[in-house]
Design an enzyme around this catalytic site. Structure first.
Site, PDB file in Angstrom:
ATOM      1  N   LYS A  17     -10.803  -4.045  12.069  1.00 19.16           N
ATOM      2  CA  LYS A  17      -9.689  -3.551  12.903  1.00 19.16           C
ATOM      3  C   LYS A  17      -9.578  -4.361  14.207  1.00 19.16           C
ATOM      4  O   LYS A  17      -8.470  -4.679  14.647  1.00 19.16           O
ATOM      5  CB  LYS A  17      -9.852  -2.051  13.190  1.00 19.16           C
ATOM      6  CG  LYS A  17      -9.605  -1.173  11.970  1.00 19.16           C
ATOM      7  CD  LYS A  17      -8.202  -1.364  11.429  1.00 19.16           C
ATOM      8  CE  LYS A  17      -7.910  -0.600  10.161  1.00 19.16           C
ATOM      9  NZ  LYS A  17      -6.657  -1.005   9.501  1.00 19.16           N
ATOM     10  N   ILE A  57      -0.710  -1.823  -6.027  1.00 16.40           N
ATOM     11  CA  ILE A  57      -1.611  -2.626  -6.868  1.00 16.40           C
ATOM     12  C   ILE A  57      -1.751  -1.924  -8.220  1.00 16.40           C
ATOM     13  O   ILE A  57      -1.632  -0.684  -8.297  1.00 16.40           O
ATOM     14  CB  ILE A  57      -3.001  -2.833  -6.211  1.00 16.40           C
ATOM     15  CG1 ILE A  57      -3.591  -1.502  -5.746  1.00 16.40           C
ATOM     16  CG2 ILE A  57      -2.946  -3.843  -5.092  1.00 16.40           C
ATOM     17  CD1 ILE A  57      -5.051  -1.588  -5.340  1.00 16.40           C
ATOM     18  N   GLY A 116       0.833  -1.206   0.000  1.00 18.56           N
ATOM     19  CA  GLY A 116       0.000   0.000   0.000  1.00 18.56           C
ATOM     20  C   GLY A 116       0.863   1.249   0.000  1.00 18.56           C
ATOM     21  O   GLY A 116       0.523   2.258   0.613  1.00 18.56           O
ATOM     22  N   GLY A 142      -0.609   4.790  -0.971  1.00 14.89           N
ATOM     23  CA  GLY A 142      -1.758   5.328  -0.240  1.00 14.89           C
ATOM     24  C   GLY A 142      -1.371   6.497   0.651  1.00 14.89           C
ATOM     25  O   GLY A 142      -0.236   6.977   0.627  1.00 14.89           O
ATOM     26  N   GLN A 143      -2.343   6.931   1.469  1.00 11.85           N
ATOM     27  CA  GLN A 143      -2.137   8.145   2.280  1.00 11.85           C
ATOM     28  C   GLN A 143      -0.943   8.000   3.219  1.00 11.85           C
ATOM     29  O   GLN A 143      -0.108   8.896   3.320  1.00 11.85           O
ATOM     30  CB  GLN A 143      -3.403   8.453   3.097  1.00 11.85           C
ATOM     31  CG  GLN A 143      -3.370   9.839   3.726  1.00 11.85           C
ATOM     32  CD  GLN A 143      -4.283   9.984   4.939  1.00 11.85           C
ATOM     33  OE1 GLN A 143      -4.789   9.003   5.489  1.00 11.85           O
ATOM     34  NE2 GLN A 143      -4.485  11.219   5.357  1.00 11.85           N
ATOM     35  N   TYR A 175     -15.473  -1.608   8.922  1.00  8.47           N
ATOM     36  CA  TYR A 175     -14.093  -1.164   9.143  1.00  8.47           C
ATOM     37  C   TYR A 175     -13.669  -1.512  10.577  1.00  8.47           C
ATOM     38  O   TYR A 175     -12.593  -2.085  10.809  1.00  8.47           O
ATOM     39  CB  TYR A 175     -14.027   0.342   8.916  1.00  8.47           C
ATOM     40  CG  TYR A 175     -12.660   0.969   9.025  1.00  8.47           C
ATOM     41  CD1 TYR A 175     -11.678   0.726   8.083  1.00  8.47           C
ATOM     42  CD2 TYR A 175     -12.375   1.852  10.079  1.00  8.47           C
ATOM     43  CE1 TYR A 175     -10.430   1.333   8.181  1.00  8.47           C
ATOM     44  CE2 TYR A 175     -11.135   2.462  10.173  1.00  8.47           C
ATOM     45  CZ  TYR A 175     -10.163   2.199   9.219  1.00  8.47           C
ATOM     46  OH  TYR A 175      -8.944   2.807   9.324  1.00  8.47           O
TER      47      TYR A 175
HETATM   48  C1  AKB Z   1     -11.153   6.712   8.687  1.00 12.24           C
HETATM   49  O1  AKB Z   1     -11.724   7.779   8.919  1.00 12.24           O
HETATM   50  O2  AKB Z   1     -11.712   5.717   8.235  1.00 12.24           O
HETATM   51  C2  AKB Z   1      -9.675   6.608   9.031  1.00 12.24           C
HETATM   52  C3  AKB Z   1      -9.466   6.119  10.416  1.00 12.24           C
HETATM   53  C4  AKB Z   1      -9.671   7.035  11.551  1.00 12.24           C
HETATM   54  O3  AKB Z   1      -9.128   4.999  10.632  1.00 12.24           O
HETATM   55  N1  AKB Z   1      -9.060   7.879   8.828  1.00 12.24           N
END
Ligand code: AKB
Length: 320
Positions: free
Chosen positions: A147, A35, A8, A11-12, A143
């Site tokens: 995590k 990628i 990655g 990416g950012q 998300y």
């Molecule tokens: C998001 O906003 O999804 C990310 C994070 C805080 O993990 N920047």
């Protein structure tokens, strides 16, 4: 850390972390994994090797690890929170199936692995003010689910197989180099671009919504320092709270107006992002990171805002 693979790398976080590792780790070979469609360009491409490194192709990843004798993997492949809500199965595939393959490769080949966690690993029942290191983690976003699973799997591979996994829970990251793509905290980056370009900013997060944020140089320092920390001092591994500033949108806008008084903002709250933001901590307690590996941020709201505006004003000087 000598031979490092950054998955990655365009990416950012990856675009800046790859360059920092190349600059600061003496004698290191840092492979920029990408990628197709997100190829490295410019300095990132010219300053070291680059390889296609898709977390959904374990054989190709294992081949890179063997060819470059990789000892450390920064696994930064992820869909951010708002995008992951739109594509939950893809988020799981990248973030968890991909991680399992990386951990297996690390187990076989003896690599250390950094896979970031996030404030997104917390949920509505988590204490929001002074969020402790060890507390309730019941996120309701995909998300967040990925995590929490990332933290558990990474610790599992450490305890069961001795894989050297370490990680931090990143707050919203603010940078003038590479834009984030589809996170809940993106507003805190995008408003700077609107401000320096003289454009109205439409804010998707409601006034009064506090979240932890961090300037990218501190986040990069954390990613490097945790992998270099003395393992004997680490009580925790996956994953450490790290914090440097917490603000609501209006606090950030007022700060920017100290330097760009004509910033115009309108709120158009996005219900998906707002629900996620409401479930995240207002302010994390990072005392374990400070005690176990001397974590200390350098930037606060004012120094971050001044630096962002200085860099972006230079880049967009012609647009106002
Ligand atoms: C998001 O906003 O999804 C990310 C994070 C805080 O993990 N920047």
């Amino acid at each position: 850390m000598k031979n490092i693979l950054v998955i990655g790398s365009t990416g950012q976080i990856g675009s800046e972390l790859t360059m920092k590792l190349r600059r600061e780790i003496p004698g290191a070979t840092v492979v920029a994994g990408y990628i197709p469609g997100a190829e490295p360009k410019g300095e990132l491409l010219e300053s070291g090797p680059a390889e296609i490194a898709d977390v959904r192709n374990a054989a190709a990843l294992a081949d890179i690890v063997t060819r470059y004798q990789i000892d450390t993997i920064y696994n930064l492949a992820a869909l951010l929170s708002a995008v992951a809500e739109k594509k939950p199965l893809l988020a799981w595939d990248i973030q968890i199936n991909g991680l399992l393959d990386i951990l297996e490769i690390a187990r076989e080949k003896g690599c250390a692995v950094f896979t970031p966690s996030s404030i997104g690993s917390f949920g509505p029942e988590t204490p929001h003010d002074g969020t402790p290191q060890d507390t309730i983690q019941r996120p309701r976003s995909m998300y967040g689910c990925t995590k929490v699973a990332t933290e558990l799997l990474s610790d599992y591979y450490f305890h069961k197989y001795g894989v050297d996994t370490r990680s931090v829970r990143f707050p919203g990251l603010i940078s003038h180099v590479t834009l984030p793509g589809g996170g809940t905290t993106d507003y805190a980056v995008e408003v700077f671009y609107a401000a320096v370009k003289g454009e109205e900013f439409i804010c998707p997060i409601a006034a009064g919504t506090y979240m932890d944020m961090m300037y990218m140089p501190d986040a990069l320092k954390a990613a490097v320092d945790i992998m270099q920390a003395d393992p004997d001092r680490l009580v925790h591994r996956n994953s450490f709270n790290i914090a440097s500033m917490s603000f609501a949108p209006e606090t950030l806008f007022d700060k920017i107006r100290e330097y760009i008084p004509d910033l115009r903002v309108r709120y158009e709250v996005d219900p998906v992002r707002q629900a996620i933001a409401d479930s995240w901590p207002d302010r994390m307690d990072d005392s374990c990171a400070r005690a176990e590996w001397d974590w200390a941020p350098a930037f606060d709201l004012d120094t971050m805002a001044r630096d962002m505006i200085a860099h972006l004003s230079l880049r967009f000087a012609h647009t106002r």
